[in-house]
Write a protein that holds these residues in place. Structure first.
Motif, PDB file in Angstrom:
ATOM      1  N   ARG A 235       0.829  -1.211   0.000  1.00 14.01           N
ATOM      2  CA  ARG A 235       0.000   0.000   0.000  1.00 14.01           C
ATOM      3  C   ARG A 235       0.860   1.255   0.000  1.00 14.01           C
ATOM      4  NH1 ARG A 235      -5.148   0.422   2.022  1.00 14.01           N
ATOM      5  NH2 ARG A 235      -4.889  -1.528   3.205  1.00 14.01           N
ATOM      6  N   GLN A 236       1.905   1.272   0.828  1.00 16.03           N
ATOM      7  CA  GLN A 236       2.753   2.454   0.919  1.00 16.03           C
ATOM      8  C   GLN A 236       3.530   2.711  -0.365  1.00 16.03           C
ATOM      9  OE1 GLN A 236       4.926   1.401   4.438  1.00 16.03           O
ATOM     10  NE2 GLN A 236       3.433   2.338   5.825  1.00 16.03           N
ATOM     11  N   LEU A 237       3.917   1.654  -1.068  1.00 14.36           N
ATOM     12  CA  LEU A 237       4.579   1.862  -2.349  1.00 14.36           C
ATOM     13  C   LEU A 237       3.611   2.491  -3.342  1.00 14.36           C
ATOM     14  CD1 LEU A 237       6.788  -1.319  -2.945  1.00 14.36           C
ATOM     15  CD2 LEU A 237       7.354   0.800  -1.771  1.00 14.36           C
ATOM     16  N   LEU A 238       2.382   1.986  -3.374  1.00  9.18           N
ATOM     17  CA  LEU A 238       1.415   2.482  -4.350  1.00  9.18           C
ATOM     18  C   LEU A 238       0.995   3.920  -4.086  1.00  9.18           C
ATOM     19  CD1 LEU A 238      -0.921  -0.632  -4.810  1.00  9.18           C
ATOM     20  CD2 LEU A 238       0.673   0.314  -6.496  1.00  9.18           C
ATOM     21  N   ASN A 239       0.930   4.318  -2.800  1.00  6.91           N
ATOM     22  CA  ASN A 239       0.511   5.702  -2.543  1.00  6.91           C
ATOM     23  C   ASN A 239       1.670   6.614  -2.145  1.00  6.91           C
ATOM     24  OD1 ASN A 239       0.897   5.208   0.250  1.00  6.91           O
ATOM     25  ND2 ASN A 239      -1.264   4.716   0.559  1.00  6.91           N
ATOM     26  N   HIS A 240       2.899   6.116  -2.314  1.00  7.29           N
ATOM     27  CA  HIS A 240       4.101   6.929  -2.116  1.00  7.29           C
ATOM     28  C   HIS A 240       4.178   7.534  -0.716  1.00  7.29           C
ATOM     29  CE1 HIS A 240       5.415   6.717  -6.321  1.00  7.29           C
ATOM     30  NE2 HIS A 240       4.135   6.755  -6.620  1.00  7.29           N
ATOM     31  N   THR A 241       3.898   6.697   0.269  1.00  4.37           N
ATOM     32  CA  THR A 241       4.014   7.151   1.651  1.00  4.37           C
ATOM     33  C   THR A 241       5.012   6.289   2.411  1.00  4.37           C
ATOM     34  OG1 THR A 241       2.195   5.736   2.427  1.00  4.37           O
ATOM     35  CG2 THR A 241       1.639   7.988   1.703  1.00  4.37           C
ATOM     36  N   SER A 242       5.439   6.812   3.549  1.00  2.00           N
ATOM     37  CA  SER A 242       6.278   6.076   4.484  1.00  2.00           C
ATOM     38  C   SER A 242       5.741   6.314   5.882  1.00  2.00           C
ATOM     39  CB  SER A 242       7.733   6.550   4.414  1.00  2.00           C
ATOM     40  OG  SER A 242       8.274   6.347   3.119  1.00  2.00           O
ATOM     41  N   ALA A 243       5.887   5.314   6.744  1.00  3.28           N
ATOM     42  CA  ALA A 243       5.453   5.466   8.128  1.00  3.28           C
ATOM     43  C   ALA A 243       6.507   6.229   8.909  1.00  3.28           C
ATOM     44  CB  ALA A 243       5.206   4.100   8.753  1.00  3.28           C
ATOM     45  N   SER A 244       6.054   7.079   9.820  1.00  2.00           N
ATOM     46  CA  SER A 244       6.961   7.815  10.701  1.00  2.00           C
ATOM     47  C   SER A 244       6.271   7.981  12.055  1.00  2.00           C
ATOM     48  CB  SER A 244       7.294   9.193  10.102  1.00  2.00           C
ATOM     49  OG  SER A 244       6.236  10.099  10.322  1.00  2.00           O
TER      50      SER A 244
END
Length: 351
Positions: free
Chosen positions: A123-132
């Motif tokens: 999911r994070q790859l597809l929406n270009h996000t990273s957890a922080s």
């Protein structure tokens, strides 16, 4: 940049008088303005298609696909579509999710243990996000999508190239090639029949020539950057073929409506603010309408832009053999209105 903004402002003002006129006049004027923007942006050749309610389709080529040979760009001219490849790659992933073969919250490490993004989710790859610690953080880095290739292979039992080729066949995208090096792969890709090989060869022979353009608008021959297919780039296609993809998406032929709705719903940060990117698509609002879009660019070679307005049943697809559809505009920030091409389309067809 200033000249492009001036041209766009003039266009928006002048089109306000057209809405009492016939629809075909509006579309004809749109084509004229689009060609003016092409020239201002220093794009040698441009193919365009406009899809409107009732499956009404307008398509046209502008300028040259090959400057030296004076060959015109046409709706069936193939281009490298750069970042628009993401749309089909994400479709492959989302179909796997529908089938229960992948989960959006699977870790990349499950399929690619050595990936630099092994700790991220699909999911994070597809929406270009990273957890922080402060919640999700958006950063547009298409290269991260490379880690999706092993996940797609796990799901389909085929390589990314073979999976993409099967999707192109299913959608009758017969003027598209899954990567410029498809014809030279050794051993040949499975399913590469003599008929398909002949077709791919013909498509490649008609590929638009890429160009860089100097400050005076003079084009010089360049080279495409993508030499092979990845989840983020390398697909060769036409606006006519991409219109078939658009039709299949809108009619629910390859993804369920609920899957598409999820893909077109961007995540939020810790303050509840919407981030720019959904699952494979940028998403934003304009005049109360949801705008879903994607772009691509190979610097000094090519660019592309795909904008759809689901609530209006209207889509614009542009492919170019120069970078002018995307440079110098900061589209990766998530606002298609920074593009004069995007503003032109929305100002006329979303009012």
């Amino acid at each position: 940049m200033r000249r492009l903004l001036l041209v766009t402002t003039t266009i928006v003002l002048s089109t306000s008088v057209l809405f009492g006129a016939a629809d075909d006049l509006i579309v004809s004027r749109f084509g004229d303005y689009l060609d003016s923007l092409r020239a201002q942006a220093g794009i040698p050749g441009l193919s365009a298609t406009l899809i409107r309610p009732g499956d009404s389709v307008w398509e046209q080529g502008f300028g040259r696909r090959d400057v030296d040979r004076a060959l015109s760009a046409q709706p069936d001219t193939p281009f490298e579509i750069d970042g628009l490849t993401t749309l089909l790659s994400s479709t492959l992933v989302l179909r796997c999710v529908e089938e229960g073969r992948l989960a959006l919250d699977d870790l990349v490490a499950q399929y690619s243990p050595t990936s630099p993004d092994a700790g991220a989710t699909i999911r994070q790859l597809l929406n270009h996000t990273s957890a922080s610690p402060d919640g999700l953080v958006y950063s547009y880095r298409p290269a991260r999508l490379d880690s999706l290739a092993p996940a797609i292979a796990h799901c389909t039992g085929l390589s990314l190239r073979e999976s993409m080729a099967d999707l192109l066949e299913r959608l009758i995208m017969y003027d598209s090639i899954p990567g410029a090096d498809t014809l030279s792969v050794i051993p040949p890709t499975d399913g590469m029949t003599p008929a398909r090989l002949e077709r791919y060869t013909s498509i490649f022979d008609n590929l638009a020539k890429p160009y860089s353009v100097d400050a005076r608008g003079r084009p010089s021959a360049s080279e495409y950057v993508a030499l092979t297919l990845t989840p983020a780039s390398g697909l060769i296609s036409t606006v006519r073929d991409l219109a078939r993809f658009d039709d299949a998406i809108r009619k629910g032929l390859i993804l369920k409506p609920e899957t598409l709705a999820a893909a077109w719903t961007p995540p939020v940060d810790r303050d509840g603010l919407r981030l720019p990117h959904g699952l494979g698509w940028f998403v934003q609002n304009y005049n109360g309408e949801r705008i879903v879009w994607q772009f691509g660019v190979s610097d000094n070679a090519s660019s592309s832009l795909y904008i759809t307005v689901p609530g209006r049943g209207t889509t614009l697809i542009l492919l170019a053999n120069g970078q002018g559809l995307a440079r110098p505009f900061p589209l990766d920030a998530g606002d298609v209105l920074v593009s004069p091409f995007g503003r032109l389309f929305l100002s006329i067809f979303v009012r």
